[in-house]
Design a protein around this motif. Sequence first.
Motif: not given
Length: 451
Positions: A36-37, A53-60, A247-250, A372-378
């Motif tokens: 999923p990530l 809004q895609k980056e912010g939504a995925l980050g949340l 960061v590379v993959s997500t 794996q979750s923090i990287a896309p959140a930041l």
Amino acid sequence: MTTPVTDASAPLRVPMSRVYLLALIELVTLGALVTPLVVSLSLKVLQIVPAAQKEGALGLVTALGALAALLANPVFGHLSDRTRSRFGRRRPWLLAGALGGLLSAAILTVAPNMPVLVLGWVLSQVAYNATLASLSALLADQIPEEQRAKASGIFGAFGFLGLVPAMLVATLFAAHLPVVILAMPLVAVIIIVIVCLRLPDPPASHTAGEQRSIRQVFAAFVFNPFRTRAFTLVWIQRATMQFGYSVVSTFGLFYLMVRLNLEQTSAASLTSVATLAGAALNFIAAFACGYFASRRGNYTPFVVASVALMAVSLLLKAFTDSTAVFWISSLLAGLALGAYYAVDLALAMRTLPLGEEGKYLGIFNVAKTLPQSIAPALAPLIVLIGGADPISGGDKNYAALYLVGTAVVLASLLTLPGLRGVLRRDAYERTRTELVRIQAAAVPANRQEIV
């Protein structure tokens, strides 16, 4: 210095077939959790929110999932240490996590809005972290020191290999998102049930099941990073490496859409194929490096080489809009993580406090799942640094994202001086022998105090 696990209760050697059975659980669990990530969450977010809004939504979504992972892994590791059942200590949690993961995947599939999507992803993180925490503890229970580097390499290879069937499904059924989301969780349930029927997991002693109060459960979060200094440094090292790879993959799919102007379906297919290619190199590197690390007993060269390769991968992606360089970056990242996975778990098992293996390996697993979750959140915040992207000219600065990832990965080298006592087998054996002698000398004194 952390008191390491002694091998008094572990067999001198175990059949490699047992290592492969454990690694098979790692394969299907990480395949179900990471897919999923890489693809599914991004596509689901695009269905629910406007593209802007895609980056912010995925980050949340991923940030809340990260919090769930942070809480779940040490708690379930702690609970598995104290579980007393005829089915064993670890197997009940392996099965419960797989079934919970399938349920959460069903929720992700039908999620009509962001709250339901968040619920599904949080439940997914909780469920699969229960499985991962119990699995790592089972590995520490049953694999002796002499086989741990090889086992670590096999685990690293199989963990990444779990992406292969998942990415094949994502490539072949890119237009059928429910199939992409549900395939690996369903496979995970089937495989884990079969493996648990064949896997030894003796019931715990009577004392292992005592004191399961709420206070004891929350004790899973309490540890002194200064008393367990070596463990803490290995945790930081793994977290920084995993952050770089995440960061590379997500954000690979969004990167291709922004930098290379690919449309959504083409970007998803290219991301899946590149991830598969990286998985192949990861598999080869983890196996080969695990074999050589077991023979050498010195993990330092493997850590340094993997950090250097990951940093190069990130730098290449920071300053290019070329498909060829995108491929090179993805392959280098897979190679780097494979080399690191060959030694990281074996290194961590040299630093575990005696009698708390499940708890501390649960905490250690957080270093793998949390980034794996923090990287896309930041990432949505990082891409706002420095104005427009220097390559695409867009308002999201992906160069800043990959430069931050590079800095984080290189920072992991700062942990090496503090790990001199466990990076080499000879130094570790000397330390372990001395600690066992001290513990043995302390037993009569402790008994005298009790009397």
